[in-house]
Design an enzyme around this catalytic site. Structure first.
Site, PDB file in Angstrom:
ATOM      1  N   TYR A  14      42.086  17.111 -35.186  1.00  7.56           N
ATOM      2  CA  TYR A  14      43.451  16.683 -35.509  1.00  7.56           C
ATOM      3  C   TYR A  14      43.706  15.279 -34.950  1.00  7.56           C
ATOM      4  O   TYR A  14      44.235  14.408 -35.632  1.00  7.56           O
ATOM      5  CB  TYR A  14      44.458  17.689 -34.951  1.00  7.56           C
ATOM      6  CG  TYR A  14      45.886  17.393 -35.324  1.00  7.56           C
ATOM      7  CD1 TYR A  14      46.418  17.863 -36.518  1.00  7.56           C
ATOM      8  CD2 TYR A  14      46.703  16.644 -34.482  1.00  7.56           C
ATOM      9  CE1 TYR A  14      47.734  17.588 -36.866  1.00  7.56           C
ATOM     10  CE2 TYR A  14      48.016  16.374 -34.823  1.00  7.56           C
ATOM     11  CZ  TYR A  14      48.525  16.848 -36.015  1.00  7.56           C
ATOM     12  OH  TYR A  14      49.824  16.561 -36.348  1.00  7.56           O
ATOM     13  N   HIS A  18      44.306  11.646 -37.075  1.00  6.12           N
ATOM     14  CA  HIS A  18      45.484  10.813 -36.872  1.00  6.12           C
ATOM     15  C   HIS A  18      45.120   9.442 -36.297  1.00  6.12           C
ATOM     16  O   HIS A  18      45.795   8.456 -36.584  1.00  6.12           O
ATOM     17  CB  HIS A  18      46.515  11.535 -36.002  1.00  6.12           C
ATOM     18  CG  HIS A  18      47.326  12.500 -36.789  1.00  6.12           C
ATOM     19  ND1 HIS A  18      46.861  13.755 -37.129  1.00  6.12           N
ATOM     20  CD2 HIS A  18      48.558  12.383 -37.344  1.00  6.12           C
ATOM     21  CE1 HIS A  18      47.781  14.363 -37.855  1.00  6.12           C
ATOM     22  NE2 HIS A  18      48.821  13.558 -38.005  1.00  6.12           N
ATOM     23  N   TRP A  77      47.327  13.541 -47.958  1.00  6.36           N
ATOM     24  CA  TRP A  77      47.265  13.737 -46.510  1.00  6.36           C
ATOM     25  C   TRP A  77      47.425  15.219 -46.164  1.00  6.36           C
ATOM     26  O   TRP A  77      46.700  15.760 -45.338  1.00  6.36           O
ATOM     27  CB  TRP A  77      48.327  12.893 -45.802  1.00  6.36           C
ATOM     28  CG  TRP A  77      48.267  13.006 -44.312  1.00  6.36           C
ATOM     29  CD1 TRP A  77      49.114  13.735 -43.524  1.00  6.36           C
ATOM     30  CD2 TRP A  77      47.324  12.400 -43.429  1.00  6.36           C
ATOM     31  NE1 TRP A  77      48.755  13.609 -42.199  1.00  6.36           N
ATOM     32  CE2 TRP A  77      47.656  12.795 -42.124  1.00  6.36           C
ATOM     33  CE3 TRP A  77      46.236  11.561 -43.623  1.00  6.36           C
ATOM     34  CZ2 TRP A  77      46.937  12.377 -41.006  1.00  6.36           C
ATOM     35  CZ3 TRP A  77      45.522  11.143 -42.511  1.00  6.36           C
ATOM     36  CH2 TRP A  77      45.871  11.552 -41.225  1.00  6.36           C
ATOM     37  N   TRP A  78      48.397  15.873 -46.800  1.00  2.03           N
ATOM     38  CA  TRP A  78      48.583  17.297 -46.554  1.00  2.03           C
ATOM     39  C   TRP A  78      47.314  18.076 -46.899  1.00  2.03           C
ATOM     40  O   TRP A  78      46.913  18.967 -46.148  1.00  2.03           O
ATOM     41  CB  TRP A  78      49.741  17.838 -47.366  1.00  2.03           C
ATOM     42  CG  TRP A  78      51.096  17.376 -46.931  1.00  2.03           C
ATOM     43  CD1 TRP A  78      51.440  16.724 -45.774  1.00  2.03           C
ATOM     44  CD2 TRP A  78      52.294  17.534 -47.653  1.00  2.03           C
ATOM     45  NE1 TRP A  78      52.782  16.473 -45.746  1.00  2.03           N
ATOM     46  CE2 TRP A  78      53.340  16.956 -46.893  1.00  2.03           C
ATOM     47  CE3 TRP A  78      52.610  18.093 -48.882  1.00  2.03           C
ATOM     48  CZ2 TRP A  78      54.660  16.953 -47.319  1.00  2.03           C
ATOM     49  CZ3 TRP A  78      53.924  18.080 -49.310  1.00  2.03           C
ATOM     50  CH2 TRP A  78      54.941  17.519 -48.531  1.00  2.03           C
TER      51      TRP A  78
END
Length: 105
Positions: A14, A18, A77-78
């Site tokens: 994660y 990012h 992105w999702w």
């Protein structure tokens, strides 16, 4: 939001995704009036808490903010993040409001 405990190395992955946020997504967020955006992790529960700040009084930015969910880059992105998180149909991260308990002005 909530990370998935059944994904090995979910916290590191994660963070990595990012750290490598797509420039076109970052630009869309800025164009929506967002000037400060942080996501915090509760390591014990894998709960994520996002805080964003927007510039007030810009009707065009308000409209772009309201439309973020419809942007193709946001949808991609999702999809990119869906394996790591609990999501709604359509891969939007599952979110729930947190009531304010205290604010010191």
């Amino acid at each position: 939001m909530q990370l998935r405990a059944d994904f090995p190395g979910v916290v590191a992955e994660y963070r990595k995704r990012h750290d490598e946020i797509w420039p076109e997504l970052a630009q869309a967020l800025r164009e929506a009036g967002i000037f400060d955006y942080s996501i915090f992790l509760d390591e014990a529960t894998l709960a994520l808490f996002a805080v964003l700040k927007r510039r007030p009084g810009d009707a065009a930015a308000d409209a772009r903010f309201a439309a973020l969910d419809t942007l193709p880059v946001m949808r991609r992105w999702w999809d990119h993040m869906a394996p790591l998180m609990r999501v709604e149909p359509g891969n939007k991260p599952l979110q729930w409001p947190l009531p304010s308990m205290f604010h010191l002005p």
